[in-house]
Design a protein around this motif. Structure first.
Motif, short mmCIF file in Angstrom:
data_model
loop_
_atom_site.label_atom_id
_atom_site.label_comp_id
_atom_site.label_asym_id
_atom_site.label_seq_id
_atom_site.Cartn_x
_atom_site.Cartn_y
_atom_site.Cartn_z
N VAL A 1 47.44 -2.98 84.57
CA VAL A 1 47.04 -3.61 83.31
C VAL A 1 45.90 -4.61 83.50
O VAL A 1 45.50 -5.28 82.54
N ARG A 2 45.38 -4.70 84.70
CA ARG A 2 44.29 -5.65 84.95
C ARG A 2 43.11 -5.35 84.02
O ARG A 2 42.66 -4.21 83.88
N GLY A 3 42.62 -6.39 83.37
CA GLY A 3 41.49 -6.27 82.46
C GLY A 3 41.84 -5.78 81.08
O GLY A 3 40.96 -5.67 80.22
N LYS A 4 43.12 -5.48 80.82
CA LYS A 4 43.54 -5.01 79.52
C LYS A 4 44.17 -6.15 78.72
O LYS A 4 44.49 -7.21 79.26
N THR A 5 44.33 -5.92 77.42
CA THR A 5 45.02 -6.88 76.56
C THR A 5 46.35 -6.30 76.14
O THR A 5 46.42 -5.19 75.63
N LEU A 6 47.41 -7.07 76.36
CA LEU A 6 48.76 -6.68 75.98
C LEU A 6 49.26 -7.59 74.87
O LEU A 6 49.09 -8.82 74.94
N LEU A 7 49.85 -6.99 73.85
CA LEU A 7 50.57 -7.72 72.81
C LEU A 7 52.05 -7.57 73.11
O LEU A 7 52.57 -6.44 73.18
N ILE A 8 52.74 -8.68 73.29
CA ILE A 8 54.17 -8.67 73.60
C ILE A 8 54.92 -9.34 72.46
O ILE A 8 54.85 -10.56 72.29
N HIS A 9 55.57 -8.52 71.64
CA HIS A 9 56.38 -9.08 70.55
C HIS A 9 57.62 -9.72 71.15
O HIS A 9 58.25 -9.19 72.06
N GLY A 10 57.99 -10.90 70.62
CA GLY A 10 59.20 -11.57 71.09
C GLY A 10 59.06 -12.14 72.48
O GLY A 10 59.94 -11.96 73.34
N GLY A 11 57.98 -12.87 72.72
CA GLY A 11 57.70 -13.40 74.05
C GLY A 11 58.59 -14.53 74.50
O GLY A 11 58.48 -14.98 75.64
N ALA A 12 59.50 -15.00 73.64
CA ALA A 12 60.43 -16.05 74.04
C ALA A 12 61.80 -15.51 74.41
O ALA A 12 62.65 -16.25 74.89
N THR B 1 54.14 -13.05 70.46
CA THR B 1 54.65 -13.64 69.23
C THR B 1 55.99 -14.30 69.51
O THR B 1 56.77 -13.86 70.36
N ALA B 2 56.24 -15.37 68.79
CA ALA B 2 57.50 -16.11 68.91
C ALA B 2 57.61 -17.00 67.68
O ALA B 2 56.83 -16.87 66.73
N ARG B 3 58.55 -17.90 67.72
CA ARG B 3 58.71 -18.83 66.61
C ARG B 3 59.37 -20.11 67.11
O ARG B 3 60.15 -20.07 68.07
N THR C 1 47.73 -16.52 74.32
CA THR C 1 47.83 -16.89 72.91
C THR C 1 49.25 -16.63 72.45
O THR C 1 49.81 -15.56 72.72
N VAL C 2 49.84 -17.59 71.75
CA VAL C 2 51.16 -17.43 71.17
C VAL C 2 51.04 -17.58 69.66
O VAL C 2 50.55 -18.59 69.17
N LEU C 3 51.48 -16.57 68.92
CA LEU C 3 51.38 -16.55 67.47
C LEU C 3 52.76 -16.54 66.84
O LEU C 3 53.71 -15.97 67.39
N ASP C 4 52.86 -17.17 65.67
CA ASP C 4 54.11 -17.18 64.91
C ASP C 4 54.29 -15.82 64.26
O ASP C 4 53.45 -15.38 63.47
N TYR C 5 55.40 -15.14 64.59
CA TYR C 5 55.59 -13.78 64.08
C TYR C 5 55.84 -13.74 62.58
O TYR C 5 55.84 -12.66 61.98
N THR C 6 56.05 -14.91 61.94
CA THR C 6 56.22 -14.92 60.49
C THR C 6 54.89 -15.11 59.75
O THR C 6 54.88 -15.12 58.51
#
Length: 330
Positions: free
Chosen positions: A146-157, A178-180, A194-199
């Motif tokens: 995955v080196r050099g790629k972007t991963l989106l991980i839902h529920g990172g907490a 994403t987390a909350r 980057t951590v984003l609010d999933y709501t």
């Protein structure tokens, strides 16, 4: 030996009982492990409660739950080298398609399911490497580097999510998760870029903005049914959606058109059924990351064996900051 068992589905406090059982002798190709810790996963809770679709009664007359654990090999069967006696190990698939799992002082199982635990790794961490660790490792690296790629991980907490964030960063990826609430800080602390609010009602736009406007190479999803449309929106052409959960919507309606014109791959993961080559690869990834000091497996709370029902209730309650363990030592 002491064990927790159940013979009927129902609430943990009503169906889980502390019992005495005969300590099973290892057959050919097996080992007996004196367990230190047992990991409690959502799948264990669902199996005990009877909430799996189409399952009306337990598969066995008496079940000792839990698939994950750690301990020390104390006996071996024919064909297994006696040099393994005294070896520290962690367990995978302890109670998968068999009645006796890790919620006990001992377990006997095929030797390959007792993986040598690196000496500098704690027994507590070992009890988290089965379902959460292998799921995270395969979800991140299942189709390669995955080196050099972007991963989106839902529920990172969550337990799997936190491990996946760390493994992806160790592997050289940019990680958006994403987390909350307090979970956002936990995900950031383990390295998410980057951590984003999933709501967030504009979550799709926020995800792309965090990736400089580019689409996402790989998505790891704990709630595929809820996120399917969003995933289709942000995945890059020929990207992969690695889904290991969909508890909130087990019969999702898929946005086939958007997924079709992205030629997206939906990779549904059930770590119990991982073929040996992929499982060996995931184990190697976990051990390498642990050896590099790049992986921390947080534990939220540890319960005594006699309090196993409370451990199940803690998993059911959610909002955890790590794994739930049961101390199985006599």
């Amino acid at each position: 030996m002491k064990a927790i068992s159940y013979s009927a589905f129902g609430p943990a406090s009503q169906v889980l009982h502390l019992v005495d059982m005969r300590k099973p002798e290892p057959a050919a190709g097996e080992v007996r492990v004196a367990l230190h810790f047992s990991g409690v996963n959502p799948s264990d809770v669902k199996a005990r409660s009877g909430s799996r679709p189409g399952v009306t009664k337990p598969a066995f007359d008496q079940i000792v739950p839990h698939s994950d654990g750690s301990g020390v090999i104390e006996a071996v069967g024919a064909g297994v080298s006696d040099t393994r006696i005294g070896e520290r190990v962690w367990i995978w698939n302890g109670q998968w398609q068999r009645p006796l799992g890790t919620a006990a002082t001992h377990i006997t199982l095929p030797a390959e399911q007792a993986v040598p635990l690196p000496e500098d790794v704690s027994m507590e961490t070992g009890a988290v490497l089965g379902i959460p660790g292998l799921t995270a490792a395969h979800a991140v690296f299942g189709t390669g580097e995955v080196r050099g790629k972007t991963l989106l991980i839902h529920g990172g907490a969550g337990t799997v999510g936190l491990l996946a964030v760390q493994l992806a960063k160790w592997g050289g990826a940019r990680v958006i998760t994403t987390a909350r609430g307090k979970g956002m800080a936990r995900a950031a602390q383990v390295g998410a870029d980057t951590v984003l609010d999933y709501t967030d009602p504009d979550l799709g736009a926020a995800i792309l903005a965090a990736n400089d406007g580019a689409l996402i190479d790989r998505i790891i999803d704990t709630e595929f049914g809820v996120n399917a449309a969003l995933d289709a929106e942000v995945i890059t052409p020929n990207g992969v959606i690695a889904a290991y959960g969909s508890a909130r919507d087990m019969s999702p309606t898929l946005p086939f058109g958007p997924l079709l014109f992205k030629a997206a791959t939906i990779d549904i993961l059930l770590i119990y059924l991982l073929p040996p080559p992929q499982r060996d690869a995931a184990i190697k990834r976990l051990h390498a990351a642990l050896g590099d000091g790049a992986l921390v497996c947080p534990v939220h709370e540890t319960f005594a064996l006699a309090d196993c029902a409370a451990a199940h209730e803690a998993v059911e309650a959610g909002a955890r900051a790590g794994a739930i363990l049961v101390d199985t030592r006599p």
